[in-house]
Design a protein around this motif. Structure first.
Motif, PDB file in Angstrom:
ATOM      1  N   THR A   1      75.807   0.367  34.833  1.00  0.00           N
ATOM      2  CA  THR A   1      74.360   0.175  34.862  1.00  0.00           C
ATOM      3  C   THR A   1      73.731   0.804  33.623  1.00  0.00           C
ATOM      4  N   LYS A   2      72.525   0.397  33.330  1.00  0.00           N
ATOM      5  CA  LYS A   2      71.778   0.962  32.197  1.00  0.00           C
ATOM      6  C   LYS A   2      71.572   2.464  32.395  1.00  0.00           C
ATOM      7  N   LYS A   3      71.297   2.867  33.634  1.00  0.00           N
ATOM      8  CA  LYS A   3      71.099   4.287  33.913  1.00  0.00           C
ATOM      9  C   LYS A   3      72.372   5.085  33.620  1.00  0.00           C
TER      10      LYS A   3
ATOM     11  N   GLN B   1      74.844   4.130  31.575  1.00  0.00           N
ATOM     12  CA  GLN B   1      75.041   4.047  30.125  1.00  0.00           C
ATOM     13  C   GLN B   1      74.175   5.085  29.411  1.00  0.00           C
ATOM     14  N   ASP B   2      72.908   5.177  29.796  1.00  0.00           N
ATOM     15  CA  ASP B   2      72.000   6.137  29.176  1.00  0.00           C
ATOM     16  C   ASP B   2      72.468   7.575  29.409  1.00  0.00           C
ATOM     17  N   ALA B   3      72.980   7.842  30.611  1.00  0.00           N
ATOM     18  CA  ALA B   3      73.474   9.181  30.923  1.00  0.00           C
ATOM     19  C   ALA B   3      74.692   9.522  30.059  1.00  0.00           C
TER      20      ALA B   3
ATOM     21  N   ASN C   1      75.344   8.193  27.100  1.00  0.00           N
ATOM     22  CA  ASN C   1      74.870   8.358  25.726  1.00  0.00           C
ATOM     23  C   ASN C   1      74.256   9.739  25.513  1.00  0.00           C
ATOM     24  N   ALA C   2      73.538  10.240  26.500  1.00  0.00           N
ATOM     25  CA  ALA C   2      72.981  11.593  26.400  1.00  0.00           C
ATOM     26  C   ALA C   2      74.104  12.625  26.352  1.00  0.00           C
TER      27      ALA C   2
ATOM     28  N   GLY D   1      79.425  -1.402  27.988  1.00  0.00           N
ATOM     29  CA  GLY D   1      78.173  -0.754  27.632  1.00  0.00           C
ATOM     30  C   GLY D   1      78.003  -0.629  26.137  1.00  0.00           C
ATOM     31  N   GLU D   2      76.881  -0.077  25.746  1.00  0.00           N
ATOM     32  CA  GLU D   2      76.552   0.126  24.341  1.00  0.00           C
ATOM     33  C   GLU D   2      76.431   1.623  24.073  1.00  0.00           C
TER      34      GLU D   2
ATOM     35  N   CYS E   1      74.872   4.425  21.763  1.00  0.00           N
ATOM     36  CA  CYS E   1      73.732   4.599  20.858  1.00  0.00           C
ATOM     37  C   CYS E   1      73.699   6.051  20.397  1.00  0.00           C
TER      38      CYS E   1
ATOM     39  N   THR F   1      72.319   9.214  18.462  1.00  0.00           N
ATOM     40  CA  THR F   1      70.981   9.696  18.147  1.00  0.00           C
ATOM     41  C   THR F   1      71.082  10.893  17.204  1.00  0.00           C
TER      42      THR F   1
END
Length: 161
Positions: A4-6, A8-10, A12-13, A67-68, A70, A72
Motif C-alpha cells: 500500500t502507499k501507506k 511504501q511511505d513508511a 521510505n521514511a 513500490g517506489e 523516494c 529525500t
C-alpha cells in the motif's frame, strides 16, 4: 502483492532514517580518527556501512513489492563529541530511537495487514535488541575501566570483523 502507499511511505521514511544513521556513524568514525582512536573509528565505519546496507535492503524490498523508493534530503549530523564515551552515549540513545522507528514501521505493517512486510521487518526488530546490547556493553566497559583503559576498549573494537 503490491504494498500500500501507506506502507511504501513508511518504508521510505525508514530508508531515510537508515541513511541518516549511516551518516551519523560515518561522522563519528571521522571524528574518532581525527582524535587518534583507530579502533573506535574502525567500529564506527563498520556501523555506518551496516546502516547503509539496511537502507539498501529495505529499498530492494520495496522495489520487489512493486513500490517506489523516494530518496529525500538527509539532515546534517552532529560533528564532534567531548570524548569517546559521549559518542557512545549518543550512539545508545540513537539506537534506542531507531528501535522506536522500527517498531512504528512494524505497527504500519500490522495496520495494513501486510504479512510480507511484517515478516521482513521482524529481522530488524531482532537486530535492534542486539544493537542496543552491543552499545550498552561498550558503555559498561567505560564504566568498569579507568580512564586510562579507554585505549583497551579502542583496541578491542579494532578487532570487529
Amino acid at each position: 502483492m503490491n504494498m500500500t502507499k501507506k506502507m511504501q511511505d513508511a518504508f521510505n521514511a525508514q530508508i531515510a532514517a537508515e541513511m541518516w544513521s549511516s551518516n551519523l556513524y560515518l561522522q563519528m568514525a571521522f571524528w574518532f580518527r581525527k582524535e587518534g582512536w583507530k579502533g573506535f573509528s574502525s567500529w564506527m565505519f563498520k556501523q555506518s556501512e551496516e546502516e547503509r546496507q539496511h537502507a539498501m535492503d529495505m529499498a530492494q524490498f520495496v522495489l520487489r513489492r512493486g513500490g517506489e523508493v523516494c530518496l529525500t534530503a538527509i539532515e546534517a549530523v552532529k560533528t564532534s563529541w567531548a570524548d569517546a564515551k559521549e559518542a557512545f552515549v549518543d550512539t545508545l540513545a540513537h539506537e534506542q530511537n531507531v528501535t522506536g522507528l522500527i517498531n512504528r514501521l512494524a505497527d504500519v505493517a500490522d495496520e495494513e495487514k501486510d504479512r510480507a512486510s511484517q515478516n521482513f521487518i521482524a529481522k530488524y526488530i531482532d537486530e535492534q535488541v542486539e544493537e542496543e546490547r552491543n552499545v550498552q556493553d561498550i558503555l559498561d566497559s567505560f564504566a568498569h575501566l579507568s580512564s586510562h583503559a579507554v585505549a583497551h576498549i579502542d583496541s578491542h573494537l579494532a578487532q570487529r570483523q
